[in-house]
Design a protein around this motif. Sequence first.
Motif, PDB file in Angstrom:
ATOM      1  N   VAL A   1       0.844  -1.195   0.000  1.00 51.70           N
ATOM      2  CA  VAL A   1       0.000   0.000   0.000  1.00 51.70           C
ATOM      3  C   VAL A   1       0.878   1.244   0.000  1.00 51.70           C
ATOM      4  O   VAL A   1       0.643   2.198  -0.760  1.00 51.70           O
ATOM      5  CB  VAL A   1      -0.974  -0.010   1.208  1.00 51.70           C
ATOM      6  N   GLU A   2       1.925   1.235   0.844  1.00 46.92           N
ATOM      7  CA  GLU A   2       2.841   2.383   0.888  1.00 46.92           C
ATOM      8  C   GLU A   2       3.552   2.569  -0.449  1.00 46.92           C
ATOM      9  O   GLU A   2       3.729   3.700  -0.906  1.00 46.92           O
ATOM     10  CB  GLU A   2       3.859   2.198   2.016  1.00 46.92           C
ATOM     11  N   GLN A   3       3.940   1.444  -1.074  1.00 40.52           N
ATOM     12  CA  GLN A   3       4.601   1.532  -2.383  1.00 40.52           C
ATOM     13  C   GLN A   3       3.664   2.147  -3.412  1.00 40.52           C
ATOM     14  O   GLN A   3       4.067   3.014  -4.205  1.00 40.52           O
ATOM     15  CB  GLN A   3       5.043   0.130  -2.859  1.00 40.52           C
TER      16      GLN A   3
ATOM     17  N   GLU B   1       1.827   6.791  -6.540  1.00 38.47           N
ATOM     18  CA  GLU B   1       0.786   7.763  -6.898  1.00 38.47           C
ATOM     19  C   GLU B   1       1.251   9.188  -6.600  1.00 38.47           C
ATOM     20  O   GLU B   1       1.015  10.103  -7.395  1.00 38.47           O
ATOM     21  CB  GLU B   1      -0.503   7.455  -6.131  1.00 38.47           C
ATOM     22  N   HIS B   2       1.914   9.381  -5.467  1.00 40.90           N
ATOM     23  CA  HIS B   2       2.425  10.714  -5.126  1.00 40.90           C
ATOM     24  C   HIS B   2       3.469  11.161  -6.142  1.00 40.90           C
ATOM     25  O   HIS B   2       3.502  12.337  -6.538  1.00 40.90           O
ATOM     26  CB  HIS B   2       3.033  10.728  -3.709  1.00 40.90           C
ATOM     27  N   ASP B   3       4.313  10.222  -6.541  1.00 37.63           N
ATOM     28  CA  ASP B   3       5.333  10.561  -7.551  1.00 37.63           C
ATOM     29  C   ASP B   3       4.665  10.974  -8.861  1.00 37.63           C
ATOM     30  O   ASP B   3       5.078  11.942  -9.502  1.00 37.63           O
ATOM     31  CB  ASP B   3       6.267   9.380  -7.791  1.00 37.63           C
ATOM     32  N   GLU B   4       3.616  10.235  -9.255  1.00 37.14           N
ATOM     33  CA  GLU B   4       2.906  10.567 -10.496  1.00 37.14           C
ATOM     34  C   GLU B   4       2.258  11.942 -10.382  1.00 37.14           C
ATOM     35  O   GLU B   4       2.323  12.757 -11.309  1.00 37.14           O
ATOM     36  CB  GLU B   4       1.824   9.529 -10.800  1.00 37.14           C
TER      37      GLU B   4
ATOM     38  N   HIS C   1       4.337  19.064 -11.675  1.00 36.82           N
ATOM     39  CA  HIS C   1       5.551  19.712 -12.186  1.00 36.82           C
ATOM     40  C   HIS C   1       5.417  19.999 -13.683  1.00 36.82           C
ATOM     41  O   HIS C   1       5.787  21.097 -14.150  1.00 36.82           O
ATOM     42  CB  HIS C   1       6.762  18.816 -11.924  1.00 36.82           C
ATOM     43  N   SER C   2       4.891  19.072 -14.425  1.00 37.80           N
ATOM     44  CA  SER C   2       4.722  19.264 -15.876  1.00 37.80           C
ATOM     45  C   SER C   2       3.766  20.400 -16.152  1.00 37.80           C
ATOM     46  O   SER C   2       4.000  21.236 -17.040  1.00 37.80           O
ATOM     47  CB  SER C   2       4.177  17.994 -16.534  1.00 37.80           C
ATOM     48  N   ILE C   3       2.661  20.448 -15.395  1.00 37.41           N
ATOM     49  CA  ILE C   3       1.669  21.507 -15.605  1.00 37.41           C
ATOM     50  C   ILE C   3       2.290  22.866 -15.293  1.00 37.41           C
ATOM     51  O   ILE C   3       2.147  23.831 -16.066  1.00 37.41           O
ATOM     52  CB  ILE C   3       0.420  21.264 -14.728  1.00 37.41           C
ATOM     53  N   ARG C   4       3.015  22.964 -14.169  1.00 34.34           N
ATOM     54  CA  ARG C   4       3.644  24.236 -13.791  1.00 34.34           C
ATOM     55  C   ARG C   4       4.691  24.664 -14.824  1.00 34.34           C
ATOM     56  O   ARG C   4       4.820  25.844 -15.156  1.00 34.34           O
ATOM     57  CB  ARG C   4       4.291  24.122 -12.412  1.00 34.34           C
TER      58      ARG C   4
END
Length: 171
Positions: A142-144, A149-152, A158-161
């Motif tokens: 679950v943590e993985q 998901e947090h990385d995505e 980051h891409s949007i900004r």
Amino acid sequence: MNAPLNYPLEQLMIIKKKRFDQAVKLLEEKKALLEREYEKLFDLTQQRDEVLAHKNAKLNQLRQSLDEGTTTDKIQQMKVYLKIVDEKLAEKEKKVKDQQKQVDVAQSQVDAATKELFQRKKDLEKLEIHKGEWEKEVKYWVEQKETAEHDEQGAATHSIRKRDTQRRGGN
């Protein structure tokens, strides 16, 4: 957030717990039975010992009468009575031996119930250990997944900004 996952062997764990509880109850019953059998043995042993003491007293009385020179009829009466006492003693001794067999049977049932209890406890403990390991593994995965998901999300943000900055800076 996420619903807690159910342990896949939960039903088995409930069954194992129920069997363990039954084994505890059975052991208690067998110990109570053993205690009652011991009490009966004690009572029968006391009765036998009383008859034995009576026999010894009568034997002493017979010896004393022989030493004093009592009549033959009286000696014959005492010998007949001693045979009756011997028969009663033999009967009591047989009851004691039979009861000892009952105690032995009850003891073997207690031993078997104790062995069964330890086996049930071991089965339950193995399953509890497995559940703990399963929970650790699920928590890890679950943590993985959350980290991924947090990385995505971070990468998407980051891409949007970056795109926004390029549009602003480019215009």
